[in-house]
Write an enzyme that holds these catalytic residues in place. Structure first.
Site, PDB file in Angstrom:
ATOM      1  N   GLY A 165       7.539   5.360   3.106  1.00 43.03           N
ATOM      2  CA  GLY A 165       7.386   3.761   3.056  1.00 43.03           C
ATOM      3  C   GLY A 165       7.436   3.419   1.711  1.00 43.03           C
ATOM      4  N   HIS A 166       6.867   3.946   0.576  1.00 43.05           N
ATOM      5  CA  HIS A 166       6.772   3.687  -0.734  1.00 43.05           C
ATOM      6  C   HIS A 166       8.150   4.043  -1.198  1.00 43.05           C
ATOM      7  CE1 HIS A 166       2.381   5.184  -0.421  1.00 43.05           C
ATOM      8  NE2 HIS A 166       2.152   3.792  -1.035  1.00 43.05           N
ATOM      9  N   MET A 221       3.682   4.255   8.449  1.00 48.29           N
ATOM     10  CA  MET A 221       3.475   5.338   7.572  1.00 48.29           C
ATOM     11  C   MET A 221       2.335   4.451   6.606  1.00 48.29           C
ATOM     12  SD  MET A 221       6.778   7.132   6.484  1.00 48.29           S
ATOM     13  CE  MET A 221       7.602   8.340   7.554  1.00 48.29           C
ATOM     14  N   SER A 222       1.593   5.433   6.460  1.00 47.51           N
ATOM     15  CA  SER A 222       0.241   4.948   5.434  1.00 47.51           C
ATOM     16  C   SER A 222      -0.382   6.147   4.885  1.00 47.51           C
ATOM     17  CB  SER A 222      -1.010   4.277   6.241  1.00 47.51           C
ATOM     18  OG  SER A 222      -2.098   4.331   5.399  1.00 47.51           O
ATOM     19  N   ASP A 276       1.514  -4.479   4.882  1.00 38.50           N
ATOM     20  CA  ASP A 276       0.244  -5.002   4.338  1.00 38.50           C
ATOM     21  C   ASP A 276       0.761  -6.832   4.259  1.00 38.50           C
ATOM     22  OD1 ASP A 276      -1.506  -2.654   3.795  1.00 38.50           O
ATOM     23  OD2 ASP A 276       0.423  -2.236   2.706  1.00 38.50           O
ATOM     24  N   LEU A 316       2.245   8.976  -2.170  1.00 37.57           N
ATOM     25  CA  LEU A 316       3.357   8.459  -2.122  1.00 37.57           C
ATOM     26  C   LEU A 316       4.031   9.085  -0.724  1.00 37.57           C
ATOM     27  CD1 LEU A 316       5.146   7.889  -5.103  1.00 37.57           C
ATOM     28  CD2 LEU A 316       3.757   6.339  -4.128  1.00 37.57           C
TER      29      LEU A 316
HETATM   30  P1  AMP Z   1      -0.257   1.134  -1.316  1.00 35.11           P
HETATM   31  O1  AMP Z   1      -0.073   2.587  -1.997  1.00 35.11           O
HETATM   32  O2  AMP Z   1      -0.860   1.567   0.231  1.00 35.11           O
HETATM   33  O3  AMP Z   1      -1.190   0.459  -1.904  1.00 35.11           O
HETATM   34  O4  AMP Z   1       1.187   0.642  -1.134  1.00 35.11           O
HETATM   35  C1  AMP Z   1       1.971   0.212  -1.961  1.00 35.11           C
HETATM   36  C2  AMP Z   1       3.362  -0.469  -1.450  1.00 35.11           C
HETATM   37  O5  AMP Z   1       3.782   0.115  -0.245  1.00 35.11           O
HETATM   38  C3  AMP Z   1       2.454  -1.658  -0.642  1.00 35.11           C
HETATM   39  O6  AMP Z   1       3.461  -2.945  -0.950  1.00 35.11           O
HETATM   40  C4  AMP Z   1       2.568  -1.475   0.846  1.00 35.11           C
HETATM   41  O7  AMP Z   1       2.729  -2.460   1.488  1.00 35.11           O
HETATM   42  C5  AMP Z   1       3.853  -0.585   0.717  1.00 35.11           C
HETATM   43  N1  AMP Z   1       3.914   0.199   1.986  1.00 35.11           N
HETATM   44  C6  AMP Z   1       2.678   0.906   2.262  1.00 35.11           C
HETATM   45  N2  AMP Z   1       3.161   1.611   3.587  1.00 35.11           N
HETATM   46  C7  AMP Z   1       4.476   1.182   3.911  1.00 35.11           C
HETATM   47  C8  AMP Z   1       5.178   1.493   4.927  1.00 35.11           C
HETATM   48  N3  AMP Z   1       4.964   2.374   6.074  1.00 35.11           N
HETATM   49  N4  AMP Z   1       6.296   0.706   4.990  1.00 35.11           N
HETATM   50  C9  AMP Z   1       6.821  -0.103   4.054  1.00 35.11           C
HETATM   51  N5  AMP Z   1       5.965  -0.154   3.008  1.00 35.11           N
HETATM   52  C10 AMP Z   1       4.860   0.243   2.757  1.00 35.11           C
END
Ligand code: AMP
Length: 293
Positions: A33-34, A181-182, A147, A30
């Site tokens: 963003g999360h 953020m990723s 996404d 996490l």
């Molecule tokens: P993930 O863990 O990458 O599957 O992401 C889980 C959720 O968080 C998804 O809905 C993503 O689009 C969202 N998410 C990931 N990175 C960001 C970010 N930088 N800003 C906002 N939401 C994000």
């Protein structure tokens, strides 16, 4: 905060939560963003549920499933600090027990862009999200604009299968240099990390042209491509200026556009996007992002 793995435990704990439930699906590792999704869910609902599950069904055999970052202890601490009520941390065997054979395929909007480069990806996403919706029965589910195609696919799936919930789209949270953020950003070495801001610069260049009156899809795509071409470490997977609802490539932008791109920096594939609204100079990331239904 209750943390559960078995579906029966999840259902039991879910039943103890009265009022509205907001769900934030994640793959863990996490970051802010999360947490922005969690905070929005907390502000809009009586209770918040989070899932942490690295979904094997949405990774191709040649993708990064086995080295996807994990930080469960830290994640749970962060979610506890945010006042989350219920966390589901299933294993792959719980989500896909032996004999499992039911998948959800969203059709047209899942085909281009990520769908074309990552065959089967959205089949895995739609399937796990449907299972999450069934397991948590949330009133609202929170997804990041980061996404964007995922949002369009999930909205389509939820509408088509009559899930009685609202999909809420939250703005992309960025690093100070604009990099979205990723969880995958940890793969970047310092030089690659510096290069990675080129995705944001390319989107800004195209947005600037749009705000100055450019409406030709080809020009917007070319502007993004040439911004990326100056970085020797960056390799374009695709650049797109598409209809925000159908995701079809646009010849001319008439009622807004989704600018999106996927770029390889070394071995790491990064994606990002901007939503261009109909009114020039309007803010890109409004609190209620409307695209894909
Ligand atoms: P993930 O863990 O990458 O599957 O992401 C889980 C959720 O968080 C998804 O809905 C993503 O689009 C969202 N998410 C990931 N990175 C960001 C970010 N930088 N800003 C906002 N939401 C994000």
């Amino acid at each position: 905060m209750k943390t559960v793995s078995a579906v029966t435990d999840l259902r039991r704990e879910r039943q103890t939560l009265s009022g509205t439930l907001g769900l934030v699906p994640t793959m863990g590792a996490l970051h802010e963003g999360h947490l922005s999704l969690v905070r929005r869910a907390k502000a809009e609902n009586d209770h918040v549920g989070v899932s942490i599950f690295v979904n094997p069904a949405q990774f191709n055999p040649n993708e990064d499933l086995s080295k996807y970052p994990h930080s469960l202890e830290r994640d749970l601490q962060l979610l506890d600090n945010e006042g989350v009520h219920l966390v589901w941390t299933p294993t792959p065997d719980i989500v896909y027990p032996p004999g499992y054979q039911t998948y959800i395929s969203v059709e047209e909007v899942a085909r281009p862009l990520e769908g074309e480069r990552r065959p089967g990806h959205f089949r895995g996403v739609a399937t796990v999200v449907a299972k999450l919706f069934n397991a948590f029965t949330p009133h609202r589910a929170y997804f990041g604009q980061k996404d964007a195609q995922q949002v369009v696919v999930v909205k389509r799936m939820a509408a088509d299968l009559n899930f009685p919930l609202e999909i809420v789209v939250c703005p992309t949270v960025r690093e100070p240099d604009g990099l979205a953020m990723s969880s995958r950003n940890v793969y970047l070495n310092p030089q690659e990390r510096q290069t990675a801001a080129v995705l944001y610069r390319a989107l800004c260049a195209a947005k600037h042209a749009y705000d100055s009156g450019e409406r030709r899809g080809d020009s917007l795509r070319a502007i993004m491509a040439s911004a990326i071409a100056v970085e020797p470490l960056a390799q374009i997977d695709y650049v797109s200026a598409a209809d925000p609802d159908t995701l079809a490539e646009l010849q001319t932008v008439e009622r807004g556009a989704l600018l999106s791109l996927a770029v390889r920096i070394g071995n790491t594939r990064l994606i990002d996007n901007f939503l261009l609204t109909e009114t020039p100079n309007s803010k890109l990331q409004t609190p209620n992002l409307r695209f894909g239904l």
